[in-house]
Design a protein around this motif. Structure first.
Motif, short mmCIF file in Angstrom:
data_model
loop_
_atom_site.label_atom_id
_atom_site.label_comp_id
_atom_site.label_asym_id
_atom_site.label_seq_id
_atom_site.Cartn_x
_atom_site.Cartn_y
_atom_site.Cartn_z
N ARG A 138 0.83 -1.21 0.00
CA ARG A 138 0.00 0.00 0.00
C ARG A 138 0.86 1.25 0.00
O ARG A 138 0.64 2.20 -0.77
N ALA A 139 1.89 1.27 0.87
CA ALA A 139 2.76 2.44 0.97
C ALA A 139 3.59 2.63 -0.29
O ALA A 139 3.92 3.77 -0.66
N THR A 140 3.94 1.52 -0.96
CA THR A 140 4.69 1.60 -2.22
C THR A 140 3.88 2.37 -3.27
O THR A 140 4.39 3.30 -3.91
N TYR A 141 2.63 1.98 -3.45
CA TYR A 141 1.78 2.68 -4.41
C TYR A 141 1.63 4.15 -4.03
O TYR A 141 1.70 5.04 -4.89
N GLN A 142 1.47 4.40 -2.75
CA GLN A 142 1.29 5.79 -2.30
C GLN A 142 2.54 6.62 -2.56
O GLN A 142 2.46 7.75 -3.06
N PHE A 143 3.71 6.06 -2.24
CA PHE A 143 4.97 6.80 -2.44
C PHE A 143 5.16 7.16 -3.91
O PHE A 143 5.44 8.32 -4.25
N PHE A 144 5.01 6.18 -4.79
CA PHE A 144 5.26 6.45 -6.20
C PHE A 144 4.17 7.34 -6.82
O PHE A 144 4.46 8.18 -7.66
N ASN A 145 2.95 7.17 -6.39
CA ASN A 145 1.89 8.06 -6.87
C ASN A 145 2.13 9.50 -6.43
O ASN A 145 1.92 10.45 -7.19
N GLU A 146 2.56 9.68 -5.20
CA GLU A 146 2.82 11.03 -4.68
C GLU A 146 4.02 11.68 -5.36
O GLU A 146 4.13 12.91 -5.36
N ALA A 190 11.74 1.18 -21.52
CA ALA A 190 10.96 1.66 -22.66
C ALA A 190 9.80 2.54 -22.18
O ALA A 190 9.51 3.59 -22.76
N ALA A 191 9.15 2.11 -21.10
CA ALA A 191 8.02 2.87 -20.55
C ALA A 191 8.48 4.22 -20.02
O ALA A 191 7.77 5.23 -20.15
N ALA A 192 9.68 4.26 -19.43
CA ALA A 192 10.20 5.53 -18.90
C ALA A 192 10.46 6.53 -20.03
O ALA A 192 10.32 7.74 -19.85
N MET A 193 10.84 6.04 -21.21
CA MET A 193 11.06 6.94 -22.35
C MET A 193 9.74 7.51 -22.86
O MET A 193 9.72 8.50 -23.57
N ALA A 194 8.64 6.87 -22.48
CA ALA A 194 7.32 7.36 -22.90
C ALA A 194 6.64 8.18 -21.80
O ALA A 194 5.95 9.16 -22.09
N LEU A 195 6.87 7.79 -20.53
CA LEU A 195 6.09 8.38 -19.42
C LEU A 195 6.94 9.06 -18.36
O LEU A 195 6.40 9.59 -17.39
N GLY A 196 8.26 9.06 -18.53
CA GLY A 196 9.14 9.81 -17.63
C GLY A 196 9.57 9.00 -16.43
O GLY A 196 10.71 8.55 -16.34
N ARG A 197 8.67 8.83 -15.48
CA ARG A 197 8.96 8.05 -14.28
C ARG A 197 7.88 6.99 -14.12
O ARG A 197 6.70 7.32 -14.04
N VAL A 198 8.31 5.75 -14.05
CA VAL A 198 7.36 4.64 -14.01
C VAL A 198 7.79 3.64 -12.93
O VAL A 198 8.94 3.64 -12.48
N PHE A 199 6.85 2.79 -12.52
CA PHE A 199 7.20 1.68 -11.64
C PHE A 199 6.31 0.50 -11.96
O PHE A 199 5.19 0.66 -12.44
N SER A 200 6.83 -0.68 -11.70
CA SER A 200 6.05 -1.90 -11.87
C SER A 200 6.05 -2.67 -10.56
O SER A 200 6.91 -2.48 -9.70
N PHE A 201 5.06 -3.52 -10.41
CA PHE A 201 4.99 -4.40 -9.24
C PHE A 201 4.42 -5.72 -9.73
O PHE A 201 3.27 -5.80 -10.14
N GLY A 202 5.27 -6.74 -9.75
CA GLY A 202 4.79 -8.00 -10.29
C GLY A 202 5.71 -9.16 -9.95
O GLY A 202 6.78 -8.99 -9.37
N PRO A 203 5.30 -10.38 -10.34
CA PRO A 203 6.08 -11.58 -10.03
C PRO A 203 7.28 -11.73 -10.96
O PRO A 203 7.23 -11.35 -12.13
N THR A 204 8.35 -12.26 -10.41
CA THR A 204 9.54 -12.60 -11.19
C THR A 204 9.97 -14.01 -10.82
O THR A 204 9.65 -14.51 -9.74
N PHE A 205 10.74 -14.63 -11.70
CA PHE A 205 11.05 -16.05 -11.55
C PHE A 205 12.55 -16.27 -11.75
O PHE A 205 13.12 -15.80 -12.74
N ARG A 206 13.19 -16.98 -10.84
CA ARG A 206 14.61 -17.30 -10.97
C ARG A 206 14.79 -18.79 -10.73
O ARG A 206 14.48 -19.29 -9.66
N ALA A 207 15.29 -19.49 -11.74
CA ALA A 207 15.48 -20.93 -11.63
C ALA A 207 16.85 -21.25 -11.02
O ALA A 207 17.61 -22.07 -11.53
N GLU A 208 17.14 -20.59 -9.92
CA GLU A 208 18.40 -20.83 -9.21
C GLU A 208 18.19 -21.94 -8.18
O GLU A 208 17.23 -21.88 -7.41
N LYS A 209 19.07 -22.90 -8.15
CA LYS A 209 18.93 -24.01 -7.22
C LYS A 209 19.53 -23.63 -5.86
O LYS A 209 20.53 -24.20 -5.42
N SER A 210 18.88 -22.67 -5.24
CA SER A 210 19.36 -22.15 -3.97
C SER A 210 18.40 -22.54 -2.86
O SER A 210 17.18 -22.50 -3.03
#
Length: 430
Positions: A138-146, A190-210
């Motif tokens: 929640r605070a992440t969205y608020q910080f970047f929106n502000e 690429a999005a920053a070149m269109a919109l200036g300042r951007v952020f994403s929030f999503g899943p990422t995957f690493r197939a590291e055997k750790s």
């Protein structure tokens, strides 16, 4: 009046009804104490035989763990209660009687709890961790929106890898190869070149055997990218963001932090600016601390990061890593081409790296050279190269790992407790 446990303080002295599950119970003579939860919080329901009547009292005594019910009673202030209130129960309406609930008050092993993660989430501790996770989001969205950022969603299926070092999960995309994303960064550029300042929030995957306490196979990243922002300003935005979410958790999650036994005095010290140590200095520092095996050009492992972090009360930036250790897209230091304008942010108390960031290469010729050096496909990165051909500007970004950040703020030992359904090296169930 139907309400929730979170809002029950608004109805002190009044009769309310809540939908709840029975987390636990005990009885003492003519009084039964019900530990109730409804998803928004926990509260004690008190059933007094003389007031509720014989039938309701016996029903309360016979309730089984995790049975679902509607509970009606009068809200009473109670200083001993973590929530500040208890419910003096007058009526119980049983919805479903649970039988043989597998997670009992006794001690259970980690593997057993992970096998029952779908039920373990109901516990007071796991509830607290998830509430802290939610507040960080929640605070992440608020910080970047502000601060003028636009939320952009990069693809999860990609045809190439932004960082060539990690193993990738490959899949078939009809008649061509595709991979599960290990970072949305290149698309965010690429999005920053269109919109200036951007952020994403999503899943990422690493197939590291750790198997370490800091690693997950599937985890969530917050990835901002900023046009016209260079290295120093990038660091300033990172420390402002981290200080912001720490304060948000301290302000909104005191009850949850108390449940977890978190020492909040350490979190209260987390204010910007954060200390910085150059990679060169870090190598010297570690050698002086007895790490004889570390030499310039080596990457840092968990013991090295912890030793550096223990020297500070706040998160610390380790800056200017050797070019050979970092991905192809990082901007070289203009004064030294053997290091890049990058930084890892190391959390205190042994929680390791929570942010990796850098200024990105904006020169087309240098980027093309780096792609060749890393033996990457020029065709796959053609679109990425074009960002440098049509109005290239200095730009920077970073990625924050949500689960490590939750672990640090919640004071949780292992990241497997910081995501609802963790994916680990040997765990794809439930």
């Amino acid at each position: 009046m139907k309400t929730t446990i979170a809002k029950i303080g608004q109805y002190e002295g009044q009769e309310v009804t809540i939908g709840a599950w029975l987390a636990g119970k005990r009885s003492s003579g003519k009084i039964a104490f019900l530990q109730l939860r409804d998803g928004t919080g926990f509260i004690q329901g008190v059933v007094v035989k003389a007031e509720a009547g014989e039938e309701q009292f016996q029903q309360a005594k016979n309730l089984t763990q995790e049975s679902s019910l509607y509970v009606t009673g009068t809200v009473k202030a109670d200083e001993r209660s973590p929530s500040g209130y208890e419910l003096v129960v007058s009526h119980i309406d049983l919805l479903h009687a649970a039988t043989d609930y597998p997670i009992t008050p006794k001690e259970h092993g980690t593997e057993f709890l992970m096998d029952h993660r779908h039920l373990w989430l109901r516990s007071k501790r796991q509830h607290a961790v998830m509430k802290i996770r939610n507040e960080i989001i929640r605070a992440t969205y608020q910080f970047f929106n502000e601060n003028g950022f636009v939320k952009v969603d990069p693809p999860i299926l990609t045809g190439s890898a932004p960082e060539g070092t990690s193993e990738l999960f490959a899949t078939k995309y009809f008649d061509e190869d595709a991979y599960l994303s290990q970072s949305g960064q290149l698309y965010m550029e690429a999005a920053a070149m269109a919109l200036g300042r951007v952020f994403s929030f999503g899943p990422t995957f690493r197939a590291e055997k750790s198997k370490t306490r800091r690693h997950l196979i599937e985890f969530w990243m917050i990835e901002p990218e900023m046009a016209f922002v260079e290295f120093e300003e990038n660091l300033e935005i990172q420390e402002q963001y981290v200080a912001y979410i720490v304060k948000a958790v301290l302000d909104a999650c005191q009850l949850e932090l108390n449940v977890l036994g978190r020492d909040t005095s350490k979190l209260e010290q987390i204010t910007a600016p954060f200390p910085r140590i150059h990679y060169d200095q870090a190598i010297t520092f570690l050698q002086e601390k007895g790490f004889d095996d570390i030499t310039w050009g080596d990457d840092f492992g968990a013991p090295h990061e912890t030793a550096i972090a223990e020297h500070y009360d706040k998160p610390v930036f380790i800056t200017h890593y050797p070019t050979s250790l970092k991905p192809f897209y990082m901007q070289p230091d203009p004064e030294r081409d053997d290091v890049v304008l990058c930084a890892d942010l190391i959390a205190p108390e042994g929680y390791g790296e929570i942010i990796g960031g850098s200024q990105r290469i904006d020169d087309a010729d240098l980027l093309k050279q780096r792609i060749k050096e890393h033996q990457l496909s020029e065709d796959a990165y053609k679109w990425y190269m074009e960002l440098r051909h049509y109005g290239s500007v200095p730009h920077s970004g970073f990625g924050l790992g949500l689960e490590r950040t939750v672990a640090w703020l919640a004071g949780v030992e292992h990241v497997r407790e910081t995501i609802p359904f963790p994916r680990l090296l040997n765990r794809l169930y439930p």
